[in-house]
Design a protein around this motif. Sequence first.
Motif, PDB file in Angstrom:
ATOM      1  N   LYS A  43       0.837  -1.208   0.000  1.00  0.00           N
ATOM      2  CA  LYS A  43       0.000   0.000   0.000  1.00  0.00           C
ATOM      3  C   LYS A  43       0.868   1.252   0.000  1.00  0.00           C
ATOM      4  N   GLU A  44       0.249   2.366  -0.350  1.00  0.00           N
ATOM      5  CA  GLU A  44       0.965   3.628  -0.335  1.00  0.00           C
ATOM      6  C   GLU A  44       1.118   4.145   1.088  1.00  0.00           C
ATOM      7  N   ARG A  45       2.134   4.980   1.265  1.00  0.00           N
ATOM      8  CA  ARG A  45       2.325   5.609   2.565  1.00  0.00           C
ATOM      9  C   ARG A  45       1.154   6.560   2.830  1.00  0.00           C
ATOM     10  N   GLU A  46       0.622   6.515   4.057  1.00  0.00           N
ATOM     11  CA  GLU A  46      -0.533   7.345   4.372  1.00  0.00           C
ATOM     12  C   GLU A  46      -0.317   8.150   5.644  1.00  0.00           C
ATOM     13  N   PHE A  47      -0.975   9.276   5.687  1.00  0.00           N
ATOM     14  CA  PHE A  47      -0.894  10.167   6.834  1.00  0.00           C
ATOM     15  C   PHE A  47      -1.610   9.560   8.031  1.00  0.00           C
ATOM     16  N   VAL A  48      -0.997   9.705   9.201  1.00  0.00           N
ATOM     17  CA  VAL A  48      -1.597   9.231  10.447  1.00  0.00           C
ATOM     18  C   VAL A  48      -1.957  10.401  11.367  1.00  0.00           C
ATOM     19  N   ALA A  49      -0.965  11.239  11.676  1.00  0.00           N
ATOM     20  CA  ALA A  49      -1.194  12.338  12.598  1.00  0.00           C
ATOM     21  C   ALA A  49      -0.097  13.378  12.443  1.00  0.00           C
ATOM     22  N   ALA A  50      -0.424  14.624  12.822  1.00  0.00           N
ATOM     23  CA  ALA A  50       0.556  15.705  12.785  1.00  0.00           C
ATOM     24  C   ALA A  50       0.302  16.644  13.948  1.00  0.00           C
ATOM     25  N   ILE A  51       1.367  17.350  14.338  1.00  0.00           N
ATOM     26  CA  ILE A  51       1.270  18.317  15.426  1.00  0.00           C
ATOM     27  C   ILE A  51       2.060  19.551  15.036  1.00  0.00           C
ATOM     28  N   SER A  52       1.473  20.710  15.244  1.00  0.00           N
ATOM     29  CA  SER A  52       2.125  21.956  14.876  1.00  0.00           C
ATOM     30  C   SER A  52       3.311  22.238  15.789  1.00  0.00           C
ATOM     31  N   TRP A  53       4.190  23.135  15.316  1.00  0.00           N
ATOM     32  CA  TRP A  53       5.386  23.442  16.102  1.00  0.00           C
ATOM     33  C   TRP A  53       5.019  24.025  17.470  1.00  0.00           C
ATOM     34  N   VAL A  55       2.436  23.232  19.219  1.00  0.00           N
ATOM     35  CA  VAL A  55       1.675  22.221  19.978  1.00  0.00           C
ATOM     36  C   VAL A  55       0.198  22.581  20.068  1.00  0.00           C
ATOM     37  N   VAL A  56      -0.188  23.708  19.531  1.00  0.00           N
ATOM     38  CA  VAL A  56      -1.575  24.155  19.627  1.00  0.00           C
ATOM     39  C   VAL A  56      -2.494  23.296  18.778  1.00  0.00           C
ATOM     40  N   SER A  57      -2.013  22.909  17.594  1.00  0.00           N
ATOM     41  CA  SER A  57      -2.871  22.197  16.646  1.00  0.00           C
ATOM     42  C   SER A  57      -2.405  20.771  16.420  1.00  0.00           C
ATOM     43  N   THR A  58      -3.375  19.874  16.399  1.00  0.00           N
ATOM     44  CA  THR A  58      -3.098  18.479  16.038  1.00  0.00           C
ATOM     45  C   THR A  58      -4.079  18.046  14.952  1.00  0.00           C
ATOM     46  N   TYR A  59      -3.638  17.115  14.146  1.00  0.00           N
ATOM     47  CA  TYR A  59      -4.435  16.633  13.019  1.00  0.00           C
ATOM     48  C   TYR A  59      -4.343  15.111  13.011  1.00  0.00           C
ATOM     49  N   TYR A  60      -5.463  14.465  12.718  1.00  0.00           N
ATOM     50  CA  TYR A  60      -5.491  13.002  12.711  1.00  0.00           C
ATOM     51  C   TYR A  60      -6.242  12.484  11.495  1.00  0.00           C
ATOM     52  N   ALA A  61      -5.774  11.353  11.006  1.00  0.00           N
ATOM     53  CA  ALA A  61      -6.550  10.638   9.996  1.00  0.00           C
ATOM     54  C   ALA A  61      -7.790  10.070  10.678  1.00  0.00           C
ATOM     55  N   ASP A  62      -8.869   9.984   9.938  1.00  0.00           N
ATOM     56  CA  ASP A  62     -10.126   9.523  10.529  1.00  0.00           C
ATOM     57  C   ASP A  62      -9.991   8.149  11.156  1.00  0.00           C
ATOM     58  N   PHE A  63      -9.156   7.302  10.574  1.00  0.00           N
ATOM     59  CA  PHE A  63      -9.084   5.921  11.060  1.00  0.00           C
ATOM     60  C   PHE A  63      -8.333   5.775  12.377  1.00  0.00           C
ATOM     61  N   VAL A  64      -7.735   6.855  12.892  1.00  0.00           N
ATOM     62  CA  VAL A  64      -7.057   6.766  14.184  1.00  0.00           C
ATOM     63  C   VAL A  64      -7.650   7.691  15.243  1.00  0.00           C
ATOM     64  N   LYS A  65      -8.617   8.494  14.849  1.00  0.00           N
ATOM     65  CA  LYS A  65      -9.206   9.428  15.812  1.00  0.00           C
ATOM     66  C   LYS A  65      -9.796   8.680  17.003  1.00  0.00           C
ATOM     67  N   GLY A  66      -9.449   9.165  18.180  1.00  0.00           N
ATOM     68  CA  GLY A  66      -9.945   8.539  19.402  1.00  0.00           C
ATOM     69  C   GLY A  66      -9.082   7.391  19.891  1.00  0.00           C
ATOM     70  N   ARG A  67      -8.138   6.955  19.067  1.00  0.00           N
ATOM     71  CA  ARG A  67      -7.270   5.839  19.467  1.00  0.00           C
ATOM     72  C   ARG A  67      -5.805   6.268  19.596  1.00  0.00           C
ATOM     73  N   PHE A  68      -5.351   7.143  18.719  1.00  0.00           N
ATOM     74  CA  PHE A  68      -3.957   7.595  18.711  1.00  0.00           C
ATOM     75  C   PHE A  68      -3.867   9.033  19.203  1.00  0.00           C
ATOM     76  N   THR A  69      -2.752   9.350  19.846  1.00  0.00           N
ATOM     77  CA  THR A  69      -2.492  10.707  20.301  1.00  0.00           C
ATOM     78  C   THR A  69      -1.070  11.097  19.940  1.00  0.00           C
ATOM     79  N   ILE A  70      -0.929  12.200  19.226  1.00  0.00           N
ATOM     80  CA  ILE A  70       0.395  12.704  18.889  1.00  0.00           C
ATOM     81  C   ILE A  70       0.786  13.791  19.879  1.00  0.00           C
ATOM     82  N   SER A  71       2.055  13.832  20.227  1.00  0.00           N
ATOM     83  CA  SER A  71       2.554  14.854  21.142  1.00  0.00           C
ATOM     84  C   SER A  71       4.006  15.156  20.791  1.00  0.00           C
TER      85      SER A  71
END
Length: 122
Positions: A43-53, A55-71
């Motif tokens: 499969k192709e590489r896919e986005f999971v999560a990101a966090i702004s420099w 720390v104010v903003s975080t972004y998640y792929a729908d398939f990990v929301k509620g399960r993964f936390t980026i910090s």
Amino acid sequence: QVQLVESGGGLVQSGGSLRLSCAASGLAFSRHTMAWFRQAPGKEREFVAAISWSVVSTYYADFVKGRFTISRDNAKNAAFLQMNSLKPEDTGVYYCAASPLPATTYAKYDSWGQGTQVTVSS
């Protein structure tokens, strides 16, 4: 020279947890968006999560929301991905990436780690 080194991958049973770490050097860490991507076999590489420099903003792929936390810890030049309630479909190589811009797309990231394998058994 920019280096991103991932650690924390491994084999875990379905429903289990893992915490991935990314140690960064050679870049202005606190000025970069940090992200995790993953790639499953065939499969192709896919986005999971990101966090702004900031720390104010975080972004998640729908398939990990509620399960993964980026910090991140800007004082230690490190980023983390806490993964809970893991599923077999979460299996893949997880990559840490850095971008000078806020982004969730592969093309915006210019620094990459070598990846760490995550395998979730059913």
